[in-house]
Scaffold this motif. Structure first.
Motif, PDB file in Angstrom:
ATOM      1  N   GLY A  45      55.813  -0.855  72.598  1.00  0.00           N
ATOM      2  CA  GLY A  45      56.221  -1.941  71.717  1.00  0.00           C
ATOM      3  C   GLY A  45      57.667  -1.816  71.265  1.00  0.00           C
ATOM      4  N   ALA A  46      58.107  -0.570  71.028  1.00  0.00           N
ATOM      5  CA  ALA A  46      59.478  -0.272  70.599  1.00  0.00           C
ATOM      6  C   ALA A  46      59.916  -1.229  69.490  1.00  0.00           C
ATOM      7  CB  ALA A  46      60.425  -0.309  71.787  1.00  0.00           C
ATOM      8  N   ASN A  47      61.105  -1.828  69.640  1.00  0.00           N
ATOM      9  CA  ASN A  47      61.616  -2.768  68.636  1.00  0.00           C
ATOM     10  C   ASN A  47      61.436  -4.216  69.070  1.00  0.00           C
ATOM     11  OD1 ASN A  47      62.598  -1.214  66.401  1.00  0.00           O
ATOM     12  ND2 ASN A  47      64.201  -0.435  67.741  1.00  0.00           N
ATOM     13  N   LEU A  74      56.174   2.310  64.512  1.00  0.00           N
ATOM     14  CA  LEU A  74      55.941   1.889  63.129  1.00  0.00           C
ATOM     15  C   LEU A  74      57.220   1.602  62.343  1.00  0.00           C
ATOM     16  CD1 LEU A  74      53.041   4.385  62.444  1.00  0.00           C
ATOM     17  CD2 LEU A  74      52.824   1.919  62.797  1.00  0.00           C
ATOM     18  N   MET A  75      58.364   2.101  62.814  1.00  0.00           N
ATOM     19  CA  MET A  75      59.630   1.824  62.144  1.00  0.00           C
ATOM     20  C   MET A  75      60.248   0.502  62.599  1.00  0.00           C
ATOM     21  SD  MET A  75      61.479   5.563  61.980  1.00  0.00           S
ATOM     22  CE  MET A  75      63.044   4.854  61.453  1.00  0.00           C
ATOM     23  N   SER A  76      59.645  -0.131  63.583  1.00  0.00           N
ATOM     24  CA  SER A  76      60.170  -1.401  64.093  1.00  0.00           C
ATOM     25  C   SER A  76      60.083  -2.485  63.019  1.00  0.00           C
ATOM     26  CB  SER A  76      59.366  -1.847  65.315  1.00  0.00           C
ATOM     27  OG  SER A  76      59.625  -3.204  65.620  1.00  0.00           O
ATOM     28  N   PRO A  77      61.089  -3.347  62.946  1.00  0.00           N
ATOM     29  CA  PRO A  77      61.011  -4.462  61.992  1.00  0.00           C
ATOM     30  C   PRO A  77      59.898  -5.446  62.337  1.00  0.00           C
ATOM     31  CG  PRO A  77      62.930  -4.684  63.423  1.00  0.00           C
ATOM     32  CD  PRO A  77      62.369  -3.321  63.666  1.00  0.00           C
ATOM     33  N   TYR A  78      59.387  -5.340  63.564  1.00  0.00           N
ATOM     34  CA  TYR A  78      58.325  -6.243  64.030  1.00  0.00           C
ATOM     35  C   TYR A  78      56.952  -5.566  64.040  1.00  0.00           C
ATOM     36  CZ  TYR A  78      62.465  -8.714  65.730  1.00  0.00           C
ATOM     37  OH  TYR A  78      63.675  -9.336  65.817  1.00  0.00           O
ATOM     38  N   ALA A  79      56.848  -4.381  63.442  1.00  0.00           N
ATOM     39  CA  ALA A  79      55.585  -3.621  63.507  1.00  0.00           C
ATOM     40  C   ALA A  79      54.399  -4.424  62.991  1.00  0.00           C
ATOM     41  CB  ALA A  79      55.721  -2.308  62.733  1.00  0.00           C
TER      42      ALA A  79
END
Length: 312
Positions: A45-47, A74-79
């Motif tokens: 999924g990455a970012n 989980l740190m992605s802005p789209y998580a």
């Protein structure tokens, strides 16, 4: 050569091999090929926005009817969006990285999703078990990309002793010997990234693949240690410049700016001089491009011989 473990039974796969959810690398072609070969492929999924991940999931479904999963960063802005997409698309397995998936656990478990967080410490492994994780990936510092401090050899057996859920070993595993060693440490499967980067089904630029294939044992470098965000990649002009600026005491923000977009530049454009060529220390062992099936068959045959056929 089939190995039955709690992981293979849980995931419905033939072999205890999981492909890492590598950013820009782990897309639908690679994930489907690994799953078709009897392992568990992962879409990274990455970012990426939720709709991009949704499209990748649907493309993978068109290529394989076998189980595959999604790695949620989980740190992605789209998580939040990706966490919902995996439920809506009926994904059966989720691995997580860079944080604690607690806020999504209820939603995922109600959807029947198997949740497998990646951990770099015993404390985090225990926390994940208490939070309802079905298994954990104990990832040693030998891995490519974002890393912890403990080595695979020391981390895996300590995590195995600390939790009752199955443990998957990752970091520095690239052949059947690594698989056999992981099993001796108490793991019930392995997760591998670097070797799958050079798979024929991998969409990674040929320059990137060749950089791994030609790598020596001492060719990896770690950037970002002083700021608490260590990343392992292969040495090049970018890592030398990063480490120089880091030694001069530049801020995390300045250093992050230096690496902005460089992984994509390496993976898609083949810039192995100024791009970020993420790879683990095992890169020196990776010497050829093969299909995912050829890799998995070769590794499992080697592991089977070393383990004396005890898994049959």
């Amino acid at each position: 050569m089939k190995m039955k473990t709690r992981i293979t039974e849980m995931l419905g796969i033939e072999y205890p091999i999981i492909q890492g959810g590598m950013a820009w690398v782990a897309e639908h072609h690679l994930a489907a090929a690994v799953s078709e070969a009897g392992g568990l492929g992962l879409i990274g999924g990455a970012n990426a926005p939720g709709e991009v991940v949704r499209e990748e999931i649907r493309k993978a479904k068109a290529l394989t009817k076998k189980p595959f999963g999604v790695n949620v960063m989980l740190m992605s802005p789209y998580a939040d969006d990706v966490a919902k997409v995996v439920v809506e698309e009926g994904v059966k397995v989720v691995t997580t990285g860079a944080g604690n998936p607690a806020k999504y656990m209820k939603m995922w478990k109600e959807a029947g999703i198997i949740v497998i967080p990646v951990v770099a410490s015993v404390a985090l492994a225990k926390l994940m078990e208490r939070g309802g994780a079905d298994a954990v990936v104990a990832e040693g510092t030998e891995s490519g990309g974002h890393i912890g401090e403990a080595t695979t050899m020391t981390l895996v057996p300590q995590v195995v002793d600390a939790v009752s859920i199955p443990v998957i070993a990752a970091g520095g595993i690239g052949d059947g010997r690594g698989i056999a060693a992981a099993f001796m440490l108490g793991a019930e499967a392995v997760q591998m990234g670097t070797r799958f980067v050079v798979a024929k089904e991998s969409i990674v630029h040929e320059n990137y693949k060749q950089r791994i294939i030609k790598a020596k044992d001492i060719d990896s470098a770690v950037t970002g240690r002083t700021h608490g965000h260590p990343v392992r990649c292969l040495r090049n002009q970018m890592t030398r410049e990063y480490n120089r600026l880091e030694a001069e005491g530049k801020s995390f923000e300045e250093l992050e700016y230096l690496t902005l977009g460089t992984l994509r530049k390496a993976v898609q454009e083949g810039d192995t001089t100024n791009g970020t060529v993420m790879a683990g220390q095992i890169a020196g062992l990776v010497t050829k491009e093969q299909t995912c099936k050829e890799m998995i068959d070769e590794m499992m045959e080697q592991a089977d011989k070393l383990l004396g056929g005890c898994q049959k």
